[in-house]
Each structure stands twice: as structure tokens, then as C-alpha cells.
Design a protein around this motif. Sequence first.
Motif, PDB file in Angstrom:
ATOM      1  N   ARG A 212      -2.333  -2.078 -16.828  1.00  0.00           N
ATOM      2  CA  ARG A 212      -3.427  -2.886 -16.172  1.00  0.00           C
ATOM      3  C   ARG A 212      -3.582  -4.189 -16.776  1.00  0.00           C
ATOM      4  N   CYS A 215      -0.684  -6.514 -14.892  1.00  0.00           N
ATOM      5  CA  CYS A 215      -0.934  -6.465 -13.448  1.00  0.00           C
ATOM      6  C   CYS A 215      -2.039  -7.691 -13.260  1.00  0.00           C
ATOM      7  N   ASP A 216      -2.871  -7.444 -14.052  1.00  0.00           N
ATOM      8  CA  ASP A 216      -3.913  -8.577 -14.065  1.00  0.00           C
ATOM      9  C   ASP A 216      -3.476 -10.101 -14.433  1.00  0.00           C
ATOM     10  N   PRO A 219       1.127 -10.942 -13.330  1.00  0.00           N
ATOM     11  CA  PRO A 219       1.687 -10.346 -12.225  1.00  0.00           C
ATOM     12  C   PRO A 219       2.990 -10.729 -11.760  1.00  0.00           C
ATOM     13  N   GLU A 223       6.995  -5.515 -12.080  1.00  0.00           N
ATOM     14  CA  GLU A 223       8.124  -5.251 -11.018  1.00  0.00           C
ATOM     15  C   GLU A 223       9.419  -5.746 -11.196  1.00  0.00           C
ATOM     16  N   ILE A 230       4.634  -2.624  -6.789  1.00  0.00           N
ATOM     17  CA  ILE A 230       3.249  -2.150  -7.285  1.00  0.00           C
ATOM     18  C   ILE A 230       2.467  -2.817  -5.968  1.00  0.00           C
ATOM     19  N   GLU A 232      -1.478  -3.729  -4.244  1.00  0.00           N
ATOM     20  CA  GLU A 232      -2.467  -4.038  -4.892  1.00  0.00           C
ATOM     21  C   GLU A 232      -3.514  -2.859  -5.187  1.00  0.00           C
ATOM     22  N   THR A 239       1.769   3.604 -11.295  1.00  0.00           N
ATOM     23  CA  THR A 239       2.993   2.639 -11.735  1.00  0.00           C
ATOM     24  C   THR A 239       4.000   3.211 -12.970  1.00  0.00           C
TER      25      THR A 239
END
Length: 283
Positions: A212, A215-216, A219, A223, A230, A232, A239
Motif C-alpha cells: 500500500r 503504491c502511494d 508508484p 510493477e 497494478i 488503480e 498485488t
Amino acid sequence: MANYQWYPGHMTKAKRMMQEDIKLIDLVIELVDARVPFSSRNPDIDELGKNKSRIILLNKSDLADTRKNKLWMEYFIDKGFHVIEVNAKTGAGIKSIYGVVQEACKEKIERDRKRGILNRPVRAMVVGIPNVGKSTFINSFAKKACTKTGNKPGVTKGKQWIRCNKELELLDTPGILWPKFEDQRVGLNLAMIGSINDEILHLDELAYELVRFLCDEYPGLLEQRYNIEISENQDAYETIKAVCVSKKCLLKGEELDIMKASSMVVDDFRNGRLGKITLEAPK
Ligand code: G4P
């Protein structure tokens, strides 16, 4: 990597030792982990080390976000501390300590000079929570032309001092501070960097939190590393499942091995394989 369990007995003993040792020194060299400078710092040191000069070492800076290292430096400088970015493992940044020691202790040096005391070395002590790199730092620093001086008259028997140069001596045993779990985030951050027992939080939960956060704040990183996509607002569990598939973390019968993928992601983060990442920003 060591895990630590903390009991009130340990803490009381560590604090008592620190209170004794601190009487012997002029300067506190406080290590924090550059990935979590707030969570890896026990502010009690401000009380314990009051009236002493202080240098904060932003250690493991090689694992932390270069831009955030700068922000943390500014933050600590604003608070009135001297700060240096270091990597205790390679010794990077360590040489600049000598100059900063002179700056941090200039009042003491000046006081000595006025009293006619010349060439009395600054005595320093390394402190920090477990796993922050205290022993690595002392070894690395000591290797650079330091010699052990052994017992000295007027100094508590049994204390070993490392003579770094004619201006600086270092107590060879570091002062251990205990982490301060003021809020849940601190415990979580310390678990992320592997400084507290993994059992406190399950590895999969730790991995979801990390996913989490990444990803925030970073970004594209997961990946790229795991060759996954991933979308949105994708759930962290999804994930990790994607990591299982991509990295072939499978149990018998092709079932996804969530724990293996979780452990891989957390380990990759801890060892810097995900890149230079800082988990918290200055407030
Ligand atoms: P402590 O005395 O404060 O408890 O910490 P210690 O020196 O034992 O260091 C804890 C771990 O952190 C060690 O790794 C050490 O190598 C690593 N470390 C210390 N400083 C740095 C640094 O600036 N950068 C990086 N990347 N790592 C650092 P370990 O996993 O316990 O052992 P090992 O992997 O070195 O064998």
C-alpha cells in the motif's frame, strides 16, 4: 539479522548503564535509521543527553531515499542538531565526523582552552536503538586509525576507550536505547525494517502494508521489480497474488504461496533490492 524482544528488565538496565556512561562523556553520537528516522529514535535521549553536545548520524543512508535524506537533514538541523549522512557498512560519510565533532563541541574546547587545558580529547559515546548499526559504526570508525586505550586513571574501571585521534576518544560499548512505541506506526515501521520480531506482525500483513505504501509513494516500483501490472485502487492482497504468479511462488497443486511472496517483497525492501526507500517524512 537479529530480532529483539524487549522486557522491562532490559530497559531498566540499559537506561541505568546509559545514565552512568553519559557522565563520562562530552558528546553523544546518536544513530538513527535513515529509512525511519522518527520511528528509530527514542526522544528520551534528549533528556538523558541534555548538557552534552550531540551529533545525529543518519545511518543506512544507502538504503534510504536520497531526496528524503536531505529533508531529514534539514529537519534535524532545524532542531539544532549536527547531522551527517553515513553508511556505517562502507564507511561513507564517516570521515567528515571529525570536523563536525570540533564544531559540535566548540564551547567545551573553548572552555578548556580558557582554563589552560590544552589537547584534552573530546569523549564520545554512540547510542541508538537495536539494529540501527551501532556496532558496525564503531568497528568501521575504529578501523580508521583508532587504537584502544584501555583503562585510564580517573575513568571508571573496565571502560574501554578507542582513541580516534588526539582530539577524539570513543567509548567502545554503545548505549542501547529502546524503541518508543508511541503509536502503532512506529511498531509497524520498525517491523518493516526488520528491527523487531516478525511475530509481532504477520509477514503477510506487513507485506500488504508495504505494498500500500509503495503504491502511494513510489508508484511503478513494484510493477518494474516483479514484472506485474497494478490497476488503480488494486487491493494489496491482489498485488501479492500477482507477485506469486509472476515469481512462481506456488504450493503443491498450483495454489498460490502468499507467505512466500510476502516474505520476498519484505526481504527485497529490507535489503534495498526495491531501491532507495524512506518510510516516513519529517512532520
Ligand atoms: P546494532 O549494533 O545497533 O544493534 O546494529 P549492527 O551494527 O549489528 O547492525 C545491524 C545490521 O545493519 C547489520 O546487518 C549491519 O551490517 C547493517 N548495517 C549497519 N549499518 C549499515 C549501513 O549503513 N548500511 C547498510 N546497508 N547496512 C548497515 P546484518 O543483517 O545483521 O548483518 P550483515 O548483513 O551485515 O551480515
